[in-house]
Design a protein around this motif. Structure first.
Motif, PDB file in Angstrom:
ATOM      1  N   TRP A 136       0.845  -1.180   0.000  1.00 15.07           N
ATOM      2  CA  TRP A 136       0.000   0.000   0.000  1.00 15.07           C
ATOM      3  C   TRP A 136       0.887   1.239   0.000  1.00 15.07           C
ATOM      4  CZ3 TRP A 136      -1.633   3.119   4.585  1.00 15.07           C
ATOM      5  CH2 TRP A 136      -2.661   3.989   4.276  1.00 15.07           C
ATOM      6  N   LEU A 137       0.626   2.177  -0.889  1.00 16.86           N
ATOM      7  CA  LEU A 137       1.382   3.427  -0.954  1.00 16.86           C
ATOM      8  C   LEU A 137       0.379   4.559  -1.077  1.00 16.86           C
ATOM      9  CD1 LEU A 137       4.264   4.699  -1.164  1.00 16.86           C
ATOM     10  CD2 LEU A 137       3.913   4.711  -3.644  1.00 16.86           C
ATOM     11  N   PRO A 138       0.015   5.199   0.023  1.00 17.02           N
ATOM     12  CA  PRO A 138      -1.000   6.244  -0.042  1.00 17.02           C
ATOM     13  C   PRO A 138      -0.508   7.464  -0.803  1.00 17.02           C
ATOM     14  CG  PRO A 138       0.001   6.157   2.133  1.00 17.02           C
ATOM     15  CD  PRO A 138       0.535   4.988   1.376  1.00 17.02           C
ATOM     16  N   ARG A 139      -1.462   8.216  -1.304  1.00 17.17           N
ATOM     17  CA  ARG A 139      -1.112   9.447  -2.017  1.00 17.17           C
ATOM     18  C   ARG A 139      -0.413  10.391  -1.051  1.00 17.17           C
ATOM     19  NH1 ARG A 139      -6.119  10.194  -6.287  1.00 17.17           N
ATOM     20  NH2 ARG A 139      -6.402   7.963  -6.635  1.00 17.17           N
ATOM     21  N   GLY A 140       0.628  11.044  -1.554  1.00 20.72           N
ATOM     22  CA  GLY A 140       1.413  11.919  -0.708  1.00 20.72           C
ATOM     23  C   GLY A 140       2.613  11.241  -0.096  1.00 20.72           C
ATOM     24  N   ASP A 141       2.653   9.932  -0.162  1.00 22.53           N
ATOM     25  CA  ASP A 141       3.785   9.156   0.346  1.00 22.53           C
ATOM     26  C   ASP A 141       4.735   8.903  -0.808  1.00 22.53           C
ATOM     27  OD1 ASP A 141       4.082   6.168   2.436  1.00 22.53           O
ATOM     28  OD2 ASP A 141       5.585   7.293   1.326  1.00 22.53           O
ATOM     29  N   SER A 142       5.944   9.407  -0.718  1.00 27.99           N
ATOM     30  CA  SER A 142       6.912   9.259  -1.811  1.00 27.99           C
ATOM     31  C   SER A 142       8.039   8.302  -1.455  1.00 27.99           C
ATOM     32  CB  SER A 142       7.476  10.621  -2.194  1.00 27.99           C
ATOM     33  OG  SER A 142       8.103  11.230  -1.085  1.00 27.99           O
TER      34      SER A 142
END
Length: 127
Positions: A100-106
């Motif tokens: 899982w890679l939420p938006r805003g997580d780079s």
């Protein structure tokens, strides 16, 4: 059970091309990302590229920008890594990983953030 299966590795001369595939199955969460990593003998695992579902955000390591292209076929749950202008230093085992890679997580490039991994495929570039 989440499964990732890579394919497409092989031996190629410098300047050549390869396309890797990563077929994913067994997951249901949204905003996932599939990343490509590589590990050469004696070196740490390195993030190469990543694509996130939903917004389609794409990331590349500086070392492969302009040479590698990541893409996805959502209907097939498959992610591709087109590798052009290959160099001997691209030689490594290439892995795909999912989490899982939420938006805003780079932090796509951190291997420790990925729970699911494929078995790897060898890419060898001869000079």
């Amino acid at each position: 059970e989440v499964q990732l299966v890579e394919s497409g590795g092989g031996l190629v001369q410098a300047g050549g091309s390869l396309r890797l595939s990563c077929a994913a199955s067994g997951f249901t969460f949204d905003d996932y990302a599939i990343g490509w990593f590589r590990q050469a003998p004696g070196k740490e695992r390195e993030g190469v590229s990543c694509i996130r579902s939903g917004d389609g955000r794409i990331f590349y390591a500086d070392s492969v920008k302009g040479r590698f292209t990541i893409s996805s076929d959502n209907a097939k749950n498959t992610v591709y890594l087109q590798m052009n202008s290959l160099k001997p230093e691209d030689t490594a085992v290439y892995y795909c990983a999912l989490d899982w890679l939420p938006r805003g997580d780079s932090s796509w490039y951190l291997s420790r953030r990925y729970e699911y991994w494929g078995q790897g495929t060898q890419v060898t570039v001869s000079s």
